[in-house]
Design a protein around this motif. Structure first.
Motif, PDB file in Angstrom:
ATOM      1  N   GLU A 196       6.171  -3.345  -6.321  1.00  0.00           N
ATOM      2  CA  GLU A 196       7.702  -2.762  -6.968  1.00  0.00           C
ATOM      3  C   GLU A 196       8.413  -3.838  -6.978  1.00  0.00           C
ATOM      4  O   GLU A 196       8.392  -4.602  -6.523  1.00  0.00           O
ATOM      5  CB  GLU A 196       7.478  -1.403  -5.966  1.00  0.00           C
ATOM      6  N   GLU A 247      -0.569   7.734  -2.816  1.00  0.00           N
ATOM      7  CA  GLU A 247      -1.138   7.393  -4.199  1.00  0.00           C
ATOM      8  C   GLU A 247      -2.341   6.814  -3.297  1.00  0.00           C
ATOM      9  O   GLU A 247      -3.508   6.363  -4.469  1.00  0.00           O
ATOM     10  CB  GLU A 247      -0.885   5.536  -4.892  1.00  0.00           C
ATOM     11  N   TRP A 254       1.085  -0.919   0.305  1.00  0.00           N
ATOM     12  CA  TRP A 254      -0.071   0.044   0.173  1.00  0.00           C
ATOM     13  C   TRP A 254       0.630   1.570   0.397  1.00  0.00           C
ATOM     14  O   TRP A 254       1.603   1.624   0.633  1.00  0.00           O
ATOM     15  CB  TRP A 254      -0.838  -0.026   1.816  1.00  0.00           C
ATOM     16  N   ARG A 255       0.319   2.224  -1.110  1.00  0.00           N
ATOM     17  CA  ARG A 255       1.146   3.456  -0.906  1.00  0.00           C
ATOM     18  C   ARG A 255       0.042   4.550  -0.399  1.00  0.00           C
ATOM     19  O   ARG A 255      -0.760   4.834  -1.407  1.00  0.00           O
ATOM     20  CB  ARG A 255       2.254   3.488  -2.495  1.00  0.00           C
ATOM     21  N   HIS A 256       0.494   5.158   0.595  1.00  0.00           N
ATOM     22  CA  HIS A 256      -0.255   6.528   0.907  1.00  0.00           C
ATOM     23  C   HIS A 256      -1.135   7.259  -0.053  1.00  0.00           C
ATOM     24  O   HIS A 256      -1.080   7.923   0.093  1.00  0.00           O
ATOM     25  CB  HIS A 256       0.074   6.517   2.622  1.00  0.00           C
ATOM     26  N   HIS A 292       5.122   3.636  -9.229  1.00  0.00           N
ATOM     27  CA  HIS A 292       6.151   4.259  -8.950  1.00  0.00           C
ATOM     28  C   HIS A 292       6.957   4.990  -9.397  1.00  0.00           C
ATOM     29  O   HIS A 292       7.556   3.614 -10.696  1.00  0.00           O
ATOM     30  CB  HIS A 292       6.881   3.609  -7.374  1.00  0.00           C
ATOM     31  N   SER A 295       0.766  -0.556  -4.410  1.00  0.00           N
ATOM     32  CA  SER A 295       1.463  -0.633  -6.166  1.00  0.00           C
ATOM     33  C   SER A 295       2.540  -1.385  -5.921  1.00  0.00           C
ATOM     34  O   SER A 295       3.048  -2.542  -4.681  1.00  0.00           O
ATOM     35  CB  SER A 295       2.922   0.471  -5.427  1.00  0.00           C
TER      36      SER A 295
END
Length: 186
Positions: free
Chosen positions: A77, A71, A67-69, A168, A75
């Protein structure tokens, strides 16, 4: 083509003031003077360096999903994270590989060192290729890390990089460094 002596392009930092300290980065206000004497204040994010490792096994990459806060989404990666104070970047990348995937590598090759955004940031991202993977342990994640790992065909990653699943920008730069390395070593 307008070629100017580099010295006529360089600014000089006169001072720096920390205006916000967070667990991820510090925000500094710098006062700088231009080559012709104009002064200005600029915001610079001061963060530790990051290490990214591209684990390659046969025709697949070992990737992580998290999880990317910023965005507000998941994600996919390459494994990576913060280089700890006093840690060599290669060791930090290898540590992140082990923590996030449980794997070690026979060989780690430096591909590139980049600045994530030189207009605003003063840290660097060190990108490595990992070959000869061995699964030796369980994930060793930080308390606030929720990461799964998966093997994805290299062709699929190349085709999808920059899509909703792979948003990313630093991963796109890492993939470009990987492709450049492969072009030079084939």
């Amino acid at each position: 083509m307008n070629v100017i002596d580099d010295e006529k392009l360089k600014w000089k930092e006169l001072g720096k003031q920390e205006i916000l300290k967070t667990i991820v980065f510090n925000v500094n206000k710098t006062e700088s003077v231009s080559p012709t004497g104009e002064k200005g204040n600029y915001i610079v994010l001061d963060a530790p360096d990051w290490g990214i490792v591209i684990p390659e096994q046969d025709d697949k990459f070992l990737m992580v999903k998290q999880w990317r806060h910023g965005e507000n989404a998941l994600s996919i990666e390459f494994p990576g994270g913060v280089i700890e104070k006093g840690e060599e970047p290669e060791k930090g990348a290898a540590r992140e590989l082990l923590e996030e995937t449980g794997c070690t590598a026979d060989k780690i090759i430096h591909l590139a060192t980049i600045n994530p955004n030189p207009a605003l940031m003063c840290n660097h991202t060190h990108i490595y290729l990992a070959q000869g993977l061995h699964h030796v342990a369980k994930q060793q994640l930080d308390n606030d890390e929720y990461v799964s790992y998966l093997e994805i065909p290299i062709k699929e990653v190349c085709a999808k990089m920059g899509s909703k699943e792979y948003p990313h920008a630093i991963m796109m730069a890492a993939l470009a460094a990987y492709r450049q390395y492969k072009d030079e070593h084939q």
